[in-house]
Design an enzyme around this catalytic site. Structure first.
Site, PDB file in Angstrom:
ATOM      1  N   ASP A   1       0.403  -0.682   0.430  1.00 50.24           N
ATOM      2  CA  ASP A   1      -0.209  -0.101   0.156  1.00 50.24           C
ATOM      3  C   ASP A   1       0.721   1.211  -0.032  1.00 50.24           C
ATOM      4  OD1 ASP A   1      -3.506   1.625   0.610  1.00 50.24           O
ATOM      5  OD2 ASP A   1      -1.829   2.008   1.917  1.00 50.24           O
TER       6      ASP A   1
ATOM      7  N   GLU B   1       1.271  -0.394  -5.739  1.00 53.93           N
ATOM      8  CA  GLU B   1      -0.043   0.300  -5.467  1.00 53.93           C
ATOM      9  C   GLU B   1       0.978   1.874  -4.999  1.00 53.93           C
ATOM     10  OE1 GLU B   1      -3.184   2.265  -3.354  1.00 53.93           O
ATOM     11  OE2 GLU B   1      -1.535   1.858  -2.653  1.00 53.93           O
TER      12      GLU B   1
END
Length: 670
Positions: free
Chosen positions: A399, A428
Site C-alpha cells: 500500500d 500500489e
C-alpha cells in the site's frame, strides 16, 4: 627567448596524462550493453527459464580481430559461465544466456584481441589471392610455438604435438592446411592469453517466477463473505467461495489487511468520523489490543483458519496475496512499545495520515528515520513480511509504497528475495511516472498503472506504446486492475454493463497482469456524488453480495481468463501492436504467438452507449502475405470460424457485444 605558455595552456597540458598512464588505459571499448537498466545500477526483469539475448558494442583500433565472450552467473555463484558472442554489423555482438534458477543474476561482456584468429583470417585471404609468403607460414608456426611454451600443463602436450606436425609439413599446401585446421584453432583459443582483455561492468538480472509476469488477481474483503451484514465473514467462509473464484479463472486471491483493527477514531459507514459500537472500521487502521501487523483480526478466525484457507486455495489452484500496509491505528502496540518509531508533536500528540483531500483520522504513520527507527523499525517490517511468508504467502500488494523511503524498499525486498526468491511484490503507487518506475527498479515485481484512467483509444495507444518501446520495457510490469476499493472509475459509473465488459477485455488482453476487485463482475458502480469512490464502500462496512445477481459479467471474465491461459500471446504486454481502424472509438490491436504460428487480434468499441463502425486493416503483412492474401479467423469468444480475404475490411460493433477476440492463422486449403 623561450616561449611563455598562457595559464590556460599550462592548465591543459598539466591535465594530459603522462605516457605511462595512457599506455595502461584500455585499448578496447566495451559499451552499450543490452538489456540493462540505468547503466546496470538496477536489474532487468525476466522469468526463470527465459532465454535472454544480450548485445554489446565492442571495438578497437585498426583492423585487429576481436573475440568477445558473454559471462553470467547467479550472484551467489563463484564461477562464471561463458559463451562466445557472434559479430553483428556496426561493431555489435550478440549471445544468449538462460536463467536456470530463481533470483538475482549478473552478466558481463569481455573482449580481447584475437591474435591467432586474426592471423587465420588474413592468412586465408592471402592464400585465396595467391600472395602468401614464406614469412606468413613462419609467423603462424611462431604463434603455435609461443602458445605451447606458455600453455598450462593440461594444454601444452597437445600444442607441442601441433608444433611437431607443422615442422614436419611436407610442403606449403600441407602447412597451410594445418595452420587453418579447426582443431588447432580450438586449442589456440583455449590457450589464448587474451591480450588487452577488457570486461564491462556487471549488469543485473532478476529471474522471477511466471506469476510475476502473468497472473489474474481477484480482490475481496474476507469479512464480507457472509449473507448477513450483521455477521462478520471468516476465513472459513472464504473457503466456500473458492470454487467460484477458481471457475472465473483467477489464480491469485488478494486480501486487504487482515490484522486487528483499531478503535480510536474508527471510521463509520461512508468514511464517517463517527462509528457505532458494531461498525467494523477500516482494515487499513492496523493494530489494537489484539496485536498489530503480526496478528490476525480475531473475527476472521485466527492463524489456524488462515492456514486452512491457504491450503484450500492451493488445492483450487489459487495462491493468497496479502496487503502490506505500513501504517498504524493509534491503538497499535508499537506506539507504546516503540515510541521512537513515530514522529510526535510538541504537545505529545501525533498527526494523522493525509493524502489531500483525503483524510485518514484513524491512521498514523511510522517515521522511518525516527530516533529509534534505524535499524529496528526496518528490521521489524522485514520480519513482518517473513512471518507471513512462513504462513505460506509469497505475494504481497504494498500500500502506497511511494510514501516510504526508496532505500528501505531496495534493502527490504532484496533481503526477503535473497532468502525467498519466489516472493512477489506489487506496488500500489498511483503517482508520478518517475517514482513508479523507480519503485520497479529498486525491487517491485509489478505495479498498478494509469490504465484505470486511460479511457480513450489515443490514451491507451500512447500508454501501451510507452511501456513497450521505451526504457520501462526492461523493468516495469504493468498490472491492469479494472477497479480497486479506492477507485470507482468515472467511466464505469456512467457506462453500464457494456462499460464493464469493455474495461475487462482491455485489461485482460493488453497486459499479462489483470486484476478485479469484487463487485466488478456484478457491475457495481454506485458512487459518492462527484467522487471516484464507492457509495457504501466496503472499506467501512461488511458488504454481502448476491454473486449470481442479474446482469453480471461472470461468463465474460471466465472466458477472458480461459483464453489468457491457453494462448501465450496474451500473457505479456510487450508484444502488443496497434493497427489501423478508422474510427477513434474503435481500438484494434494484435499480439503474435511466440512460436509464430498465429496471432491474437482484439477489436473493442470503446463507446459503451452507441454502435460504431469502421474500415480497418487486417495485418496480413505479419504473415508475409500481400494485400490480397487471406487468413483463417477463429472467434475465441463466440466459437465460430471464417476467412478474411484481403487487407481492407469493415465492421460494425454494438454496445451489447462491444468486443471481438480473434485468432488469425495463414489460410489453409482445407
Amino acid at each position: 627567448m623561450a616561449d611563455v605558455l598562457s595559464p590556460t595552456t599550462s592548465a591543459i597540458l598539466a591535465a594530459i596524462p603522462d605516457p605511462d598512464t595512457s599506455t595502461a588505459a584500455p585499448r578496447l571499448v566495451v559499451e552499450e550493453l543490452s538489456p540493462r537498466v540505468d547503466g546496470g545500477d538496477y536489474p532487468v526483469r525476466r522469468l526463470v527459464g527465459e532465454t535472454v539475448a544480450v548485445e554489446a558494442t565492442v571495438f578497437t583500433d585498426g583492423h585487429e580481430q576481436l573475440a568477445v565472450d558473454l559471462l553470467w552467473r547467479a550472484v551467489d555463484e563463484a564461477e562464471w559461465r561463458r559463451v562466445r558472442m557472434a559479430a553483428l554489423p556496426t561493431d555489435r555482438w550478440q549471445a544468449e544466456l538462460v536463467l536456470e534458477r530463481l533470483g538475482r543474476h549478473e552478466y558481463a561482456v569481455e573482449g580481447w584481441l584475437d591474435i591467432y584468429g586474426g592471423f587465420r583470417r588474413d592468412f586465408r585471404k592471402k592464400l585465396d589471392a595467391g600472395v602468401a609468403q614464406p614469412v606468413d607460414y613462419q609467423e603462424g608456426r611462431g604463434f603455435v610455438a609461443a602458445a605451447a611454451a606458455q600453455a598450462d600443463p593440461s594444454q601444452r602436450k597437445a600444442l607441442e604435438a601441433w608444433v611437431k606436425r607443422l615442422k614436419a609439413a611436407s610442403d606449403d599446401m600441407a602447412g597451410a592446411a594445418l595452420l587453418l585446421d579447426d582443431d588447432l584453432a580450438v586449442l589456440m583459443d583455449r590457450a589464448d592469453r587474451r591480450p588487452f582483455a577488457l570486461r564491462s561492468a556487471r549488469q543485473l538480472i532478476d529471474a522471477e517466477r511466471t506469476a510475476a509476469h502473468f497472473s489474474s488477481w481477484y480482490e475481496l474483503f474476507p469479512r464480507s463473505i457472509t449473507i448477513d451484514p450483521d455477521r462478520h465473514g471468516t476465513f472459513d467462509d472464504v473457503i466456500g467461495r473458492l470454487p467460484q473464484i477458481r471457475d472465473m479463472g483467477f489464480d491469485t486471491l488478494y486480501f486487504p489487511p487482515i490484522h486487528p483493527i483499531g478503535r480510536t477514531n474508527r471510521k463509520g459507514p461512508n468514511n464517517s468520523l463517527i462509528a457505532g459500537p458494531d461498525d467494523p472500521g477500516s482494515p487499513y487502521a492496523i493494530g489494537s489490543a489484539d496485536g498489530g501487523h503480526e496478528a490476525v483480526h480475531p473475527e476472521l478466525g485466527g492463524f489456524a483458519a488462515f492456514a486452512r484457507l491457504v491450503e484450500a486455495a492451493r488445492e483450487h489452484g489459487l495462491e493468497i496475496a496479502l496487503d502490506f500496509a505500513i501504517q498504524c491505528s493509534p491503538d497499535h502496540p508499537w506506539l507504546t512499545e516503540h515510541p521512537g518509531w513515530f514522529a510526535w508533536r510538541p504537545d505529545g500528540s501525533m498527526k494523522y495520515a493525509e493524502n489531500p483531500p483525503k483524510k485518514y483520522q484513524d491512521i498514523v504513520n511510522v517515521d522511518f528515520y525516527g530516533p529509534d527507527a534505524v535499524p529496528d523499525l526496518w528490521l521489524a517490517l522485514r520480519d513482518v513480511v517473513l512471518l507471513w511468508v512462513g504462513q505460506g504467502v509469497k505475494t504481497f500488494r504494498v500500500d502506497n509504497p511511494h510514501t516510504k523511503p526508496l532505500p528501505f524498499w531496495e534493502w527490504m525486498i532484496g533481503d526477503v528475495r535473497a532468502q525467498h526468491p519466489d516472493v512477489i511484490f506489487l506496488a500500489e503507487a498511483f503517482t508520478r511516472p518517475t517514482m513508479m518506475y523507480r519503485l520497479a527498479k529498486v525491487g517491485f515485481s509489478q505495479s498498478y498503472t494509469y490504465f484505470t484512467w486511460r479511457d480513450t483509444k489515443a490514451e491507451l495507444t500512447d500508454y501501451i506504446t510507452e511501456l513497450t518501446t521505451t526504457a520501462p520495457k526492461e523493468f516495469y510490469r504493468p498490472h491492469f486492475f479494472v477497479n480497486t476499493p479506492d477507485i470507482n472509475p468515472v467511466f464505469l459509473q456512467t457506462s453500464g454493463r457494456p462499460g464493464f465488459r469493455i474495461r475487462a477485455v482491455l485489461a485482460a488482453t493488453l497486459s499479462g497482469l489483470f486484476g478485479v476487485y469484487s463487485g466488478f463482475e456484478l457491475c457495481e458502480a454506485a458512487a459518492v456524488p462527484g467522487k471516484e469512490e464507492y457509495l457504501d464502500s466496503e472499506k467501512y462496512i461488511v458488504k454481502p453480495r448476491d454473486w449470481n445477481g442479474p446482469g453480471n459479467i461472470v461468463q465474460d471474465i471466465a472466458m477472458l481468463n480461459r483464453i489468457r491461459r491457453r494462448y501465450p500471446a496474451l500473457q505479456t504486454h510487450l508484444n502488443t501492436k496497434f493497427y489501423v481502424a478508422q474510427n477513434d472509438n474503435i481500438i484494434w490491436y494484435g499480439k503474435p504467438d511466440p512460436d509464430g504460428t498465429g496471432m491474437i487480434c482484439v477489436m473493442v468499441n470503446m463507446d459503451p452507449h452507441n454502435e460504431q463502425s469502421c474500415a480497418f486493416q487486417v495485418p496480413l503483412w505479419e504473415f508475409g502475405l500481400d494485400d490480397d492474401g487471406s487468413v483463417d479467423v477463429e472467434d475465441l469468444g463466440e466459437g465460430y470460424r471464417f476467412r478474411w480475404y484481403g487487407k481492407d475490411q469493415t465492421i460494425t460493433i454494438a454496445p451489447d457485444q462491444p468486443y471481438r477476440i480473434w485468432r488469425l492463422t495463414p489460410a489453409t486449403n482445407a
